[in-house]
Design an enzyme around this catalytic site. Structure first.
Site, PDB file in Angstrom:
ATOM      1  N   CYS A 405     -36.368  23.125 -69.095  1.00 55.60           N
ATOM      2  CA  CYS A 405     -37.580  23.865 -69.449  1.00 55.60           C
ATOM      3  C   CYS A 405     -38.518  23.964 -68.241  1.00 55.60           C
ATOM      4  O   CYS A 405     -38.218  24.706 -67.318  1.00 55.60           O
ATOM      5  CB  CYS A 405     -38.228  23.225 -70.669  1.00 55.60           C
ATOM      6  SG  CYS A 405     -39.215  24.415 -71.577  1.00 55.60           S
ATOM      7  N   HIS A 540     -34.091  23.018 -74.479  1.00 56.43           N
ATOM      8  CA  HIS A 540     -34.103  21.546 -74.437  1.00 56.43           C
ATOM      9  C   HIS A 540     -32.805  21.026 -75.049  1.00 56.43           C
ATOM     10  O   HIS A 540     -32.776  20.672 -76.224  1.00 56.43           O
ATOM     11  CB  HIS A 540     -35.280  21.008 -75.252  1.00 56.43           C
ATOM     12  CG  HIS A 540     -36.603  21.242 -74.618  1.00 56.43           C
ATOM     13  ND1 HIS A 540     -37.196  20.329 -73.778  1.00 56.43           N
ATOM     14  CD2 HIS A 540     -37.454  22.280 -74.700  1.00 56.43           C
ATOM     15  CE1 HIS A 540     -38.360  20.800 -73.369  1.00 56.43           C
ATOM     16  NE2 HIS A 540     -38.543  21.990 -73.912  1.00 56.43           N
ATOM     17  N   GLU A 542     -31.481  18.286 -74.870  1.00 54.85           N
ATOM     18  CA  GLU A 542     -31.523  16.867 -75.272  1.00 54.85           C
ATOM     19  C   GLU A 542     -31.661  16.689 -76.777  1.00 54.85           C
ATOM     20  O   GLU A 542     -31.253  15.677 -77.335  1.00 54.85           O
ATOM     21  CB  GLU A 542     -32.657  16.135 -74.541  1.00 54.85           C
ATOM     22  CG  GLU A 542     -34.083  16.533 -74.908  1.00 54.85           C
ATOM     23  CD  GLU A 542     -34.629  17.701 -74.078  1.00 54.85           C
ATOM     24  OE1 GLU A 542     -33.812  18.497 -73.587  1.00 54.85           O
ATOM     25  OE2 GLU A 542     -35.865  17.807 -73.945  1.00 54.85           O
TER      26      GLU A 542
HETATM   27  N1  GLN Z   1     -45.061  24.766 -69.892  1.00 59.93           N
HETATM   28  C1  GLN Z   1     -43.857  25.513 -69.877  1.00 59.93           C
HETATM   29  C2  GLN Z   1     -43.865  26.646 -70.885  1.00 59.93           C
HETATM   30  O1  GLN Z   1     -44.643  26.650 -71.804  1.00 59.93           O
HETATM   31  C3  GLN Z   1     -42.655  24.604 -70.110  1.00 59.93           C
HETATM   32  C4  GLN Z   1     -42.611  24.039 -71.482  1.00 59.93           C
HETATM   33  C5  GLN Z   1     -41.674  22.886 -71.623  1.00 59.93           C
HETATM   34  O2  GLN Z   1     -41.226  22.301 -70.635  1.00 59.93           O
HETATM   35  N2  GLN Z   1     -41.379  22.513 -72.855  1.00 59.93           N
HETATM   36  O3  GLN Z   1     -43.089  27.543 -70.779  1.00 59.93           O
END
Ligand code: GLN
Length: 615
Positions: A405, A540, A542
């Site tokens: 992310c 994500h 994970e």
């Molecule tokens: N802040 C970034 C976004 O909103 C990454 C978000 C995250 O890592 N969950 O896209």
């Protein structure tokens, strides 16, 4: 009707109630039963989405986009189930439901009260949600574990305790059992039972009677301590379980099994009346065998693999709970003992050299010695420059890298700045005035998540043509479409993708956006093709890792950190054997709505403000 097991806690929170509850569920599953779980969080927030990770730990994301307490992750991992946002009940959610009903006039002019209206709502909720199918059988569960957060006696949990007191009569004695988790501290070398006596007295005073008391203790529970708990808490010795600190939480199910937990519950809840069938029994037995292999294998790991986690919430390691679990699952598959070095990303930044040289040097020392570098998710600008230098190190020194992310976004920014010659490249989240917005605001305004602007929940990624040989695709079993959970608003700027893929225009290899969304506009997986392992995902992964089915990107990362031949072995194995953990029914496309909501601007602003608050 399912059988219910309420797991509540006393003395203090944070002593492993969630692990004991999910281990109990796992053990019942090994007898062939279908098990589900509900987590009750007595806080006023509607969900965990607005909570700071440094205060409350990770926000766990579900397939349906629910942002929930991290304990739901425990359940999904141990029970290998898919839960929905309804499986996490909070004070905020029940009050919201009751108030909605009151406004609609459903209570026909009655005075609306905590008892019976709120407590009825809690019971109805539990009854309804406990019947939702959660596993591959798509059938109603046989057993529901209800975990009540906090400790008995808190003002916050009182309405839930009262609801459960009533619930035991609603469903009947042989369908409802209570497992109380308590702490046995050691003072002057002696295991002390007084706090347990006091919390059990509180519980009884509130009308709930413990069927099992799980005593958390540092060392094994002594026979005499067990007898004392039995005597003073008015339960038989068979109802007292000792849960001492063990090498890993994966041992807890076996520890409980050895003390007769399943046998006790089978009698108490008349579980033999449930026909699990030959298939259920076989499924359960196979689960037990694989779990035993996993834990005994874990004890025999000697060679280590060292991972550096470069994050911005490292002061609270629970902020990365699922990332750590996914690394653990992968390390067990690879057969290496995992060591994680935590590096606070801001300590890698040049300013830290003057402000706190010791931390700066320690951080760099850890980074330089890493077998693999992982940059996980996060919100807001603090620490991101440190992440960018960590990515540069991984790229230039060919250290295996996994970006998740925000980790993918900083990897693209690093590439834009240092390879594509866009010196001030940045994300518009981190620097709204950048002349090279490598990552831009691409909210998803969805029908199913009204008012939300985050791209949340399970979404497909489609591997682009001619990517069959990409490592990450092979790890995913060579499939063309893979599904992972998302939680973000910003994404790689589609207008710059071509330039990024050209790199410096001279070298042939480089960074490729090999996985995109169904429209082709959102870049979701990147891989560097002239690097031992450089993979980043906008999703994500994970959240979907399981002890017995490690997440592919993590497995590849860990294997690469352990050595190229080990990576080759796992690429080959996964290409043939990998099976995704999601039931088919959860793979549904959600179509974004075009400019439907007149309040959308205000909602975006509110969401962004909240996100900044998470910093
Ligand atoms: N802040 C970034 C976004 O909103 C990454 C978000 C995250 O890592 N969950 O896209």
């Amino acid at each position: 009707m399912p059988k219910y097991i309420l797991v509540c806690g006393g003395v203090i929170s944070g002593i492993g109630k969630g692990v004991i509850a999910s281990s109990t569920g796992l053990l019942l599953k090994t007898t062939g039963l279908k098990v589900t779980s509900i987590k009750i969080d007595p806080y006023m927030n509607i969900d965990a989405g607005t909570m700071a990770p440094t205060e409350h730990g990770e926000v766990y994301v579900l397939n349906d986009g629910g942002e929930v307490d991290l304990d739901l992750g425990n359940y999904e991992r141990y029970l290998d189930v898919t839960l929905s946002k309804e499986h996490n009940l909070t004070t905020g959610k029940v009050y919201q439901r009751v108030i909605e009903k009151e406004r609609r006039g459903d209570y026909l002019g009655k005075t609306v009260q905590i008892i019976p209206h709120l407590t009825n709502e809690v019971q109805d909720w539990i009854e309804r949600v406990s019947k939702l199918p959660v596993d591959e059988t798509d059938e109603e569960p046989d057993v529901c574990i209800i975990e009540l957060g906090g400790t008995v006696g808190d003002i916050e949990s009182a309405p839930f305790i009262e609801a459960m007191r009533q619930f035991q009569f609603r469903v009947g004695h042989e369908n409802f059992a209570v497992l109380h988790v308590s702490l046995i501290p050691v003072v002057g070398g002696e295991q002390k039972t007084k706090p347990t006596q006091a919390t059990v007295r509180d519980l009884r005073g509130l009308g709930l009677f413990p069927d099992l008391i799980a005593c958390r203790c540092e060392k094994e529970l002594e026979r005499s301590t067990m007898d004392k708990v039995s005597m003073f808490c008015h339960v038989s010795p068979a109802q007292v379980m000792g849960v001492h600190n063990v090498q890993s939480t994966y041992h807890v199910p076996l520890l409980l099994q050895d003390q007769g937990l399943v046998t006790y519950l089978q009698t108490r809840l008349n579980l033999s009346s449930i026909d699990v069938g030959d298939r259920g029994r076989a499924r359960g037995q196979s689960l037990m065998t694989r779990w035993k292999q996993l834990t005994s294998g874990h004890d025999r790991l000697f060679e280590t693999v060292s991972i550096v986690l470069v994050g911005k919430y490292t002061s609270m390691q629970d902020s990365y709970m699922s990332v750590v679990k996914a690394l653990e699952h992968a390390s067990m598959r690879v057969g290496r003992k995992l060591t994680i070095q935590w590096v606070e990303s801001s300590h890698l930044e040049p300013e830290a050299q003057h402000e706190d040289p010791v931390k700066y040097h320690d951080a760099w020392k850890a980074l330089c010695s890493a077998g693999g570098i992982l940059v996980p998710g996060g919100f807001g600008v603090r620490g991101t420059e440190g992440m960018i230098v960590a990515v540069k190190w991984a790229r230039e020194h060919k250290v295996p890298f996994l970006g998740i992310c925000l980790g993918m976004q900083v990897a693209v920014i690093e590439w834009a700045r240092n390879v594509c010659g866009m010196a001030d490249a940045n994300s518009s989240e981190l620097d709204p005035n950048t002349t090279h917005p490598a990552v831009i605001f691409m909210p998803e305004i969805s029908k199913t998540h009204l008012g939300g602007t985050m791209r949340l929940g399970l979404r497909p990624t489609i591997f682009q043509p001619s990517t069959e040989n990409a490592k990450i695709r092979r790890l995913y079993g060579g499939e063309e479409t893979v599904w992972e959970r998302h939680r973000h608003r910003y994404e790689v700027n589609p207008e710059l993708v071509e330039r990024f893929e050209q790199g410096d225009g001279k070298s042939t290899g480089g960074l490729k956006f090999i996985g995109r969304d169904e429209s082709g506009q959102r870049m979701q997986i990147l891989e560097m093709d002239d690097h031992p392992y450089f993979v980043a995902l906008q999703a994500h992964p994970e959240f979907c890792s399981r002890p017995l089915n490690p997440s592919p990107p993590f497995l590849g990362f860990l294997a690469a950190a352990a050595g190229q031949s080990i990576l080759a072995e796992h690429l080959q194995r996964n290409e043939k054997e990998y099976r995704p953990p999601h039931p088919e029914s959860s793979k549904t496309l959600r179509s974004p709505v075009e400019a439907a909501d007149p309040d959308v601007e205000a909602k975006i602003a509110a969401d962004v403000a909240r996100a900044n608050g998470r910093e």
